[in-house]
Design a protein around this motif. Sequence first.
Motif, PDB file in Angstrom:
ATOM      1  N   TYR A  74      13.639 -65.190  50.565  1.00  0.00           N
ATOM      2  CA  TYR A  74      13.989 -66.072  49.459  1.00  0.00           C
ATOM      3  C   TYR A  74      12.822 -66.297  48.502  1.00  0.00           C
ATOM      4  CZ  TYR A  74      17.842 -67.013  52.656  1.00  0.00           C
ATOM      5  OH  TYR A  74      18.920 -66.881  53.499  1.00  0.00           O
ATOM      6  N   TRP A  75      11.590 -66.194  48.985  1.00  0.00           N
ATOM      7  CA  TRP A  75      10.431 -66.446  48.141  1.00  0.00           C
ATOM      8  C   TRP A  75      10.273 -65.365  47.062  1.00  0.00           C
ATOM      9  CZ3 TRP A  75       6.561 -62.768  48.018  1.00  0.00           C
ATOM     10  CH2 TRP A  75       6.572 -61.824  49.043  1.00  0.00           C
ATOM     11  N   LYS A  76      10.936 -64.229  47.237  1.00  0.00           N
ATOM     12  CA  LYS A  76      10.831 -63.165  46.241  1.00  0.00           C
ATOM     13  C   LYS A  76      11.782 -63.355  45.061  1.00  0.00           C
ATOM     14  CE  LYS A  76       9.136 -59.367  49.099  1.00  0.00           C
ATOM     15  NZ  LYS A  76       9.359 -57.957  49.486  1.00  0.00           N
ATOM     16  N   ILE A  77      12.788 -64.191  45.228  1.00  0.00           N
ATOM     17  CA  ILE A  77      13.796 -64.363  44.169  1.00  0.00           C
ATOM     18  C   ILE A  77      13.174 -64.905  42.880  1.00  0.00           C
ATOM     19  CG2 ILE A  77      15.928 -65.550  43.536  1.00  0.00           C
ATOM     20  CD1 ILE A  77      16.742 -65.431  46.467  1.00  0.00           C
ATOM     21  N   PRO A  78      12.323 -65.950  42.925  1.00  0.00           N
ATOM     22  CA  PRO A  78      11.696 -66.401  41.663  1.00  0.00           C
ATOM     23  C   PRO A  78      10.825 -65.325  41.030  1.00  0.00           C
ATOM     24  CG  PRO A  78      11.446 -68.058  43.389  1.00  0.00           C
ATOM     25  CD  PRO A  78      11.968 -66.830  44.056  1.00  0.00           C
ATOM     26  N   ILE A  79      10.180 -64.495  41.843  1.00  0.00           N
ATOM     27  CA  ILE A  79       9.344 -63.418  41.289  1.00  0.00           C
ATOM     28  C   ILE A  79      10.205 -62.405  40.556  1.00  0.00           C
ATOM     29  CG2 ILE A  79       7.750 -61.554  41.897  1.00  0.00           C
ATOM     30  CD1 ILE A  79       6.841 -63.221  44.273  1.00  0.00           C
ATOM     31  N   VAL A  80      11.354 -62.068  41.164  1.00  0.00           N
ATOM     32  CA  VAL A  80      12.268 -61.106  40.531  1.00  0.00           C
ATOM     33  C   VAL A  80      12.751 -61.630  39.188  1.00  0.00           C
ATOM     34  CG1 VAL A  80      14.535 -60.018  40.721  1.00  0.00           C
ATOM     35  CG2 VAL A  80      13.009 -60.050  42.696  1.00  0.00           C
ATOM     36  N   TYR A  81      13.206 -62.884  39.161  1.00  0.00           N
ATOM     37  CA  TYR A  81      13.725 -63.443  37.914  1.00  0.00           C
ATOM     38  C   TYR A  81      12.618 -63.673  36.892  1.00  0.00           C
ATOM     39  CZ  TYR A  81      18.471 -64.003  39.559  1.00  0.00           C
ATOM     40  OH  TYR A  81      19.741 -63.752  39.987  1.00  0.00           O
TER      41      TYR A  81
END
Length: 204
Positions: A73-80
């Motif tokens: 889940y911590w990668k989702i803000p990085i992706v967006y």
Amino acid sequence: MPNKYLIASIFAFLFCFSTPAQEKEKKRKKLPKEVVIDSIIEIRDPINPLSPAKAAFYSAILPGLGQAYNKKYWKIPIVYGAIGTGVYFYLTNNKEYNRYRDAYKRRLAGFTDDEFYKDANGNQLLTPRVTTEGLERGQKFFRKNKEIALLVTFGLYALNIIDANVDAHLLQYNVDENLSLAPHYKFNELDASSNLGLTLNFKF
């Protein structure tokens, strides 16, 4: 009389061998019926060969969804954040390109009322802040920038899919402590040189 001594010697000899045998038999009887080995058996989840494909498919539908499927889940803000930055630069350069293009079209039509013929307060100027040649160069500059931003955005979108796919593969990768590969550094005292390499350890 000698026969008695002979018979007594034979009995004594047999008794010496029978005593250790009896002790061994007693020790055998004392052994427990079950031998329990204290060990931890780790039961791994079965490998799902379709998991990487699912993660990639989810990220292709909606960026970040594959990362959620992998529970990263911590990668989702990085992706967006990455894709959003690319979209922002594309929209900004596209807006500037349209400004210069519209002004350039009015110049070619013979008008002198475009935004670059006015100052910050909206007053008409005798000479434009940006010449016609400048408008042409500006169009090329912002068009190039928006195309680069678009390519970067698509690249980040593809990277989001690849990341989800690779993560799903690695989550099912068997990492065993008995098998390790580590770098090593050794100083050679004979010729004052250093050796750098890799060490492969395998424990049975």
